[in-house]
Structure formats: C-alpha cells, structure tokens
Design a protein around this motif. Structure first.
Motif, PDB file in Angstrom:
ATOM      1  N   GLU A 170      -5.704  -4.134  -7.294  1.00 34.84           N
ATOM      2  CA  GLU A 170      -5.332  -3.032  -8.191  1.00 34.84           C
ATOM      3  C   GLU A 170      -6.066  -3.149  -9.523  1.00 34.84           C
ATOM      4  O   GLU A 170      -5.693  -2.506 -10.497  1.00 34.84           O
ATOM      5  CB  GLU A 170      -3.824  -3.009  -8.395  1.00 34.84           C
TER       6      GLU A 170
ATOM      7  N   TYR B 221       0.863  -1.188   0.000  1.00 36.74           N
ATOM      8  CA  TYR B 221       0.000   0.000   0.000  1.00 36.74           C
ATOM      9  C   TYR B 221       0.888   1.221   0.000  1.00 36.74           C
ATOM     10  O   TYR B 221       1.867   1.287   0.750  1.00 36.74           O
ATOM     11  CB  TYR B 221      -0.888   0.023   1.248  1.00 36.74           C
TER      12      TYR B 221
ATOM     13  N   ALA C 110      -6.179   7.823   0.106  1.00 33.92           N
ATOM     14  CA  ALA C 110      -5.128   8.779   0.460  1.00 33.92           C
ATOM     15  C   ALA C 110      -4.883   8.843   1.961  1.00 33.92           C
ATOM     16  O   ALA C 110      -3.852   9.331   2.409  1.00 33.92           O
ATOM     17  CB  ALA C 110      -5.510  10.154  -0.059  1.00 33.92           C
TER      18      ALA C 110
ATOM     19  N   LYS D  46      -9.512  -1.204  -6.476  1.00 33.98           N
ATOM     20  CA  LYS D  46     -10.844  -1.604  -6.932  1.00 33.98           C
ATOM     21  C   LYS D  46     -11.524  -2.396  -5.822  1.00 33.98           C
ATOM     22  O   LYS D  46     -10.936  -3.323  -5.251  1.00 33.98           O
ATOM     23  CB  LYS D  46     -10.678  -2.486  -8.167  1.00 33.98           C
TER      24      LYS D  46
ATOM     25  N   ASP E 116     -13.798   1.889  -8.336  1.00 30.48           N
ATOM     26  CA  ASP E 116     -12.414   2.249  -8.005  1.00 30.48           C
ATOM     27  C   ASP E 116     -12.416   3.339  -6.949  1.00 30.48           C
ATOM     28  O   ASP E 116     -13.273   4.219  -6.964  1.00 30.48           O
ATOM     29  CB  ASP E 116     -11.706   2.790  -9.250  1.00 30.48           C
ATOM     30  N   MET E 117     -11.467   3.281  -6.048  1.00 27.15           N
ATOM     31  CA  MET E 117     -11.314   4.393  -5.102  1.00 27.15           C
ATOM     32  C   MET E 117      -9.842   4.699  -4.895  1.00 27.15           C
ATOM     33  O   MET E 117      -9.002   3.800  -4.924  1.00 27.15           O
ATOM     34  CB  MET E 117     -11.988   4.130  -3.753  1.00 27.15           C
ATOM     35  N   ARG E 118      -9.575   5.997  -4.734  1.00 28.23           N
ATOM     36  CA  ARG E 118      -8.201   6.380  -4.445  1.00 28.23           C
ATOM     37  C   ARG E 118      -8.063   6.508  -2.929  1.00 28.23           C
ATOM     38  O   ARG E 118      -8.873   7.168  -2.285  1.00 28.23           O
ATOM     39  CB  ARG E 118      -7.866   7.703  -5.129  1.00 28.23           C
TER      40      ARG E 118
ATOM     41  N   LYS F 226       0.434   5.554  -0.119  1.00 26.93           N
ATOM     42  CA  LYS F 226      -0.533   6.650  -0.050  1.00 26.93           C
ATOM     43  C   LYS F 226      -0.953   7.073  -1.458  1.00 26.93           C
ATOM     44  O   LYS F 226      -0.105   7.286  -2.313  1.00 26.93           O
ATOM     45  CB  LYS F 226       0.147   7.812   0.677  1.00 26.93           C
ATOM     46  N   GLY F 227      -2.254   7.173  -1.685  1.00 24.99           N
ATOM     47  CA  GLY F 227      -2.743   7.605  -2.995  1.00 24.99           C
ATOM     48  C   GLY F 227      -3.017   6.456  -3.952  1.00 24.99           C
ATOM     49  O   GLY F 227      -3.424   6.672  -5.087  1.00 24.99           O
ATOM     50  N   ILE F 228      -2.818   5.240  -3.508  1.00 19.00           N
ATOM     51  CA  ILE F 228      -3.015   4.063  -4.386  1.00 19.00           C
ATOM     52  C   ILE F 228      -4.475   3.995  -4.859  1.00 19.00           C
ATOM     53  O   ILE F 228      -5.399   4.352  -4.120  1.00 19.00           O
ATOM     54  CB  ILE F 228      -2.618   2.766  -3.626  1.00 19.00           C
ATOM     55  N   LYS F 229      -4.670   3.564  -6.125  1.00 15.53           N
ATOM     56  CA  LYS F 229      -6.033   3.392  -6.633  1.00 15.53           C
ATOM     57  C   LYS F 229      -6.420   1.923  -6.483  1.00 15.53           C
ATOM     58  O   LYS F 229      -5.721   1.051  -6.989  1.00 15.53           O
ATOM     59  CB  LYS F 229      -6.103   3.805  -8.093  1.00 15.53           C
TER      60      LYS F 229
END
Ligand code: G4P
Length: 525
Positions: free
Chosen positions: A377, A321, A339, A328, A335-337, A323-326
């Motif tokens: 991912e 992981y 943060a 599913k 999809d969510m980002r 920070k900011g990973i997209k």
C-alpha cells in the motif's frame, strides 16, 4: 468478520506428486468435501489436454481452463482452504516449482504400488527450501499394493522425512477393509463403490472392541500385531516437528473410492499453519499486519490470440484486498488501482470483493508485471524466496528469418521475465539457448514468439545437461574462473553468469576443481 479471524482461518497448500499418483482425483474429492461440486468427476476434462504437446487448440483449451483451476478456494469446517494447482503432466513447468513458494503447507500423494517416484523427490527438494510442512496421503489401497510399512521406510530413506502414521490400513485390494486411526483409537470401515459421494461411515471405537473382529474377521488380529510393530518402528505425531518440516503425518486410503481423503483434510485444517510470516529484503512481514502486501509467483498467458491478456497470480502476505484498492508495484514505483482482481471462491464468484492474507488473487496484466514483483500500500518492500530454478531441459533456438534477431531477443527477454522460459547467451558464440523444466514450455514459447512478437523459430538439440548460477567471494576469483571455464559459460536473461554443463559428471568435476566458486541451483529473482 474481523480480518484477523479471516486470516487465521486460511490454510493455503498445494499437492506434490508424480503424474498418475491421484492428484486430480484427490482434488475432486476435496472439492466435494468443500461443497463446491455435487458429484465428483466434474472438475476438468484432464484427459482431453493432458498429453497435448503440439495440438494448439487442445492446449488453448487446457490453458483456458487452468486459469480458473489454478486456485481453488473452499470452506471446510471452520477453515477456508486455498488449494493451488501444481501442473504435473505435459504442462509441468517452473510454475510448478514456484507455486510451492507461495503455500504454507503441502500434501504429498504417493501411489502405494509405486512408492516414492522421481517427480516427488524433486518437488520435495523445493519444499525443503522453506521447510514447508508436509502431509502425506498414500493412495490406491483398493489395489494390490506394496506393504505399507515398506512404503513408509522408503519415504523415510529417500525423502529424509520422519513418518508418523495417523491412520493405518486394514487389508488392501479387494480385501481393503478400512483404516485404524492411531490418534483417535477408532477404526473407520470402507465400503467400495461409494467414490462419487460423501459416505456415511461406520466407526468402531477401541482396538480391542469385539465389534472390530465381527466387522473385519481375522484382519483384526493382524491389525493388532501390525500396530505393535508400527508403533515401535515409526514416529509418533509431533506438531512441532511437523511445522518444522521434519515429520509428516501419514494417511492411507483410496482417492477413487473417496476413502481417507477427509481424514487428511481434517489433519490439514487442524495442524497445517495459518499464513506464515514472510521475509522481505527490508524486514519480516507478519500476516496479521493491517496493510496489504503480496508478491507475484506465476504469470499465465492466455493462448487465445483474441484475448491476449495475462493473469498475474499474487499471494497475499498480509492485510486485506478490497475491490478498488490502490497498490504500489515496488519494482517500478508505480501505483495502480485494482478494480477487477480475480478471486477464487468457487460458486460465489460475484460476491467475493475482498481477500485476505493467505489468499491468491489474479491481476489482469498487459506485460507490466513480472514474476517476483512485490505489491504494497506504499511501503518500499521486496519479498525474497521466489527463485528461478536450474532448468533441466535445453534447446538451441533456430531463427527462421535471421533479420528478426532483435525481436527474438526482445521477446525472449520479456518471456523470461514472465517466467515462461529461461534464456542463456553463451560467451563463446551467438547462440541463444532456452532452458525449461517441462517440455511444453518450449512449445508455449515458440507459439508466443510467433503470435506476440512475429518471430518464427524452431529448436535444435544442444549439448547441455544442467545449469548453475555461479558466484564467488570476490571479483578476481570470478574473473579467473571466467577465463578457465569460458567455453561453458553463458549470461542469462537477467545478466547473471551461468555455467552450462554438458553432463552431470562435468558439473561434479567443475565443482571439485573450483572450490572457490559457488554453483547455485536457484537464483533469487
Ligand atoms: P494425477 O492427477 O496425479 O495424474 O492422477 P489422477 O487423479 O488423474 O489418477 C491417475 C489414475 O489413477 C486415474 O486412472 C485414476 O482414476 C486412478 N486413481 C486415482 N486414485 C485411485 C485410487 O485410489 N484407486 C485406484 N484404483 N485408482 C485410482 P486412469 O485410468 O488413468 O484415468 P481415468 O480414466 O480413471 O480418469
């Protein structure tokens, strides 16, 4: 550092024990060894909240604190240890069980005066579902306790696991002198009154060393005799059998006196496995895979109405992981980002912007995440082995305002999806029955129904002792059973047919009479 090296360093475990065996005290000492606290005794004000059932302020305080103590991460020697909290007192719940599906090993803590207790038996059953490797710490040797050999016998008999003593106690109570390590052939001497700090210990090499006689007097000969017996009667440590969940290395000590906990921790980092492969419906996912995958095993609601957020706890199964990973969410395809995931390396919170397979991260969530959700991912994947467990406590919901029945159903369905409770709708009437494994779950549900859904309810006793999800090889058999057992059947929150047994005897009879039906104690989410 190479992510693979980070993953190999992870040791993710939880403590299983009966209330009062010493879980909190051991946790404090573990954090002391992990350098997370300077003085033991500062982890949490457990006294304040632990018997709270109806005192909401206390409960909110307790819940608020427990979000941050849900996971404790600390470095120890060359490892990075993740300790997942398993709520045990009034806050015992299905979360306690499900947390055990997110670890790679467990530490069983036994009170040496009490031996194997009921809650431990139940938690061991849950560990068995995945053959989780178990280490054992036999606690409170600074008291007059039962004969150690008797306690080992009881563990083997009741829990059906082989015991391999790694250390053996010398004396007990006021005469507790220390432990002899069977693998290293050294005696480590105990000094009382040092429980708050890491002690400088004295070690004596060799069982026949005269220094041992000088240090512990006549206990030395007793120890030599005892060890002959112990070596004959118990098992030798065997890594393979430990990893298969068939044998447990056993350590003795006193958590309060901070003695022996480090021996166990050494064993944990040396023998407990790194993040293990994990089964999904589609395939097995290996922890070393570069792409991120994870699943949600617990959702914790903030009880404070001003901060109505929920935190979803996710076990990372592979990858990293950042920070900011997209990510599913596989159930919805959305999809969510991410943060602002919570990570749990105590003391260095602000620096931790990444986490690896084996770690737990907390996602803020407003009701869109459910227990059992898989995140990737992009790959379509559904991890398995995150079940619902048959409830042991039941209540009938009594609605104060009958016109709110729709809101009640909506609220309960959502709370059931989050794992806060289980809900059952009997076939024969319009009752709504809640199931839980800890009583506080009912209070939490009533509180949340009122504050989040505007529904006030009370509870009534109901004549249900246990529940089983029923299945048959074909639809015809299930239909026939449905007609015969109609009065005891319900549909659960997710639409599954469930047998609610008024007594255990009734359940046994039903099982005997209907060999064509499977009565399951767990149900995959
Ligand atoms: P738990 O989280 O498993 O419920 O157990 P916890 O650590 O809270 O321990 C339960 C009680 O047992 C506590 O006493 C604790 O001090 C005591 N205890 C734990 N380990 C040892 C040990 O090695 N030796 C002895 N003699 N006692 C031990 P309490 O009186 O309930 O609470 P407190 O006032 O000490 O906090």
């Amino acid at each position: 550092m190479n992510p693979l090296d980070e993953i190999r360093k992870r040791r993710t475990f939880a403590i299983i024990s009966h209330p009062d065996a010493g879980k909190t005290t051991i946790t404090e000492k573990l954090l002391l060894y992990g350098n997370q606290i300077q003085m033991a005794g500062t982890v949490k004000g457990k006294k304040s909240g632990r018997h709270a059932t109806s005192d909401w302020m206390e409960m909110e305080k307790e819940r608020g604190i427990s979000v941050t103590t849900s996971v404790m991460q600390f470095p120890y020697r060359e490892a990075m240890v993740n300790l997942l909290d398993t709520p045990g007192h009034a806050d015992f719940s299905e979360d306690t069980y499900r947390t055990l599906t997110a670890v790679d090993a467990a530490l069983m803590v036994i009170d040496a005066a009490k031996g194997v207790e009921e809650r431990t038996i139940k938690l061991m059953e849950v560990c068995r579902l995945r053959d989780t490797p178990i280490l054992t710490f036999i606690n409170k040797l600074d008291r007059d306790v039962r004969e150690p050999i008797e306690v080992l016998d009881e563990i083997e008999d009741v829990l059906k696991i082989e015991c391999a003593p790694v250390t053996w106690p010398i004396g007990m109570g006021k005469s507790f002198k220390g432990v002899y390590n069977l693998l290293r052939d050294t005696t480590v001497l105990y000094q009382s009154g040092q429980g708050h700090a890491i002690q400088a210990v004295r070690e004596i090499k060799g069982l026949d060393n005269p220094e041992l006689d000088a240090a512990v007097g006549s206990y030395a000969d007793e120890l030599r005799e005892m060890l002959e017996l112990v070596r004959g009667a118990s098992h030798e440590f065997d890594l393979e059998r430990f990893l298969a969940g068939k044998l447990t290395p056993v350590f003795f000590g006193t958590a309060l006196g901070n003695f022996g906990v480090d021996h166990m921790l050494d064993g944990l980092v040396e023998w407990a496995p790194p993040p293990q492969p994990r089964a999904a419906i589609e395939r097995i996912v290996d922890a070393s895979e570069p792409k991120f995958t994870g699943f949600v095993f617990k959702i914790q609601a903030n009880m404070d109405p001003k901060h109505r957020d929920r935190v979803a706890f996710m076990r990372i199964c592979s990858g990293r992981y950042e920070k900011g990973i997209k990510l599913k969410q596989c159930r919805t395809g959305k999809d969510m980002r991410i943060a602002d995931a919570l990570t749990f390396l105590a003391g260095e919170r602000e620096n931790v912007e990444e986490a690896f397979a084996g770690d737990i991260i907390g996602l803020h969530n407003h009701g869109t995440i459910q227990i059992g959700d898989t995140f990737t991912e992009g790959e379509a994947l559904q991890f398995t082995g995150i079940p619902h467990f048959a409830p042991e406590l039941f209540r009938r919901v009594v609605l104060r305002d009958p016109l709110k029945s729709k809101q009640l159903h909506k609220g309960l369905t959502q709370l059931a999806e989050e794992g806060a409770t289980q809900v059952f709708f009997p076939l024969r009437n319009n009752d709504v029955i809640l199931g839980a494994v800890g009583t506080l779950q009912f209070d939490v549900v009533a509180h949340r129904l009122k504050h989040e859904y505007g529904v006030e309810c009370a509870y009534d006793v109901v004549n249900v002792a246990t529940a089983r999800w029923v299945e048959a090889a074909n639809e015809r058999e299930l239909e026939a059973f449905r007609a015969k057992a109609y009065d005891n059947l319900s549909i659960d929150g997710a639409g599954h047919l469930t047998y609610l047994a008024p007594t255990r005897v009734n359940l046994s009879l039903a099982e005997e009479r209907h060999p064509e039906i499977r009565f399951n104690e767990t149900r995959e989410i």
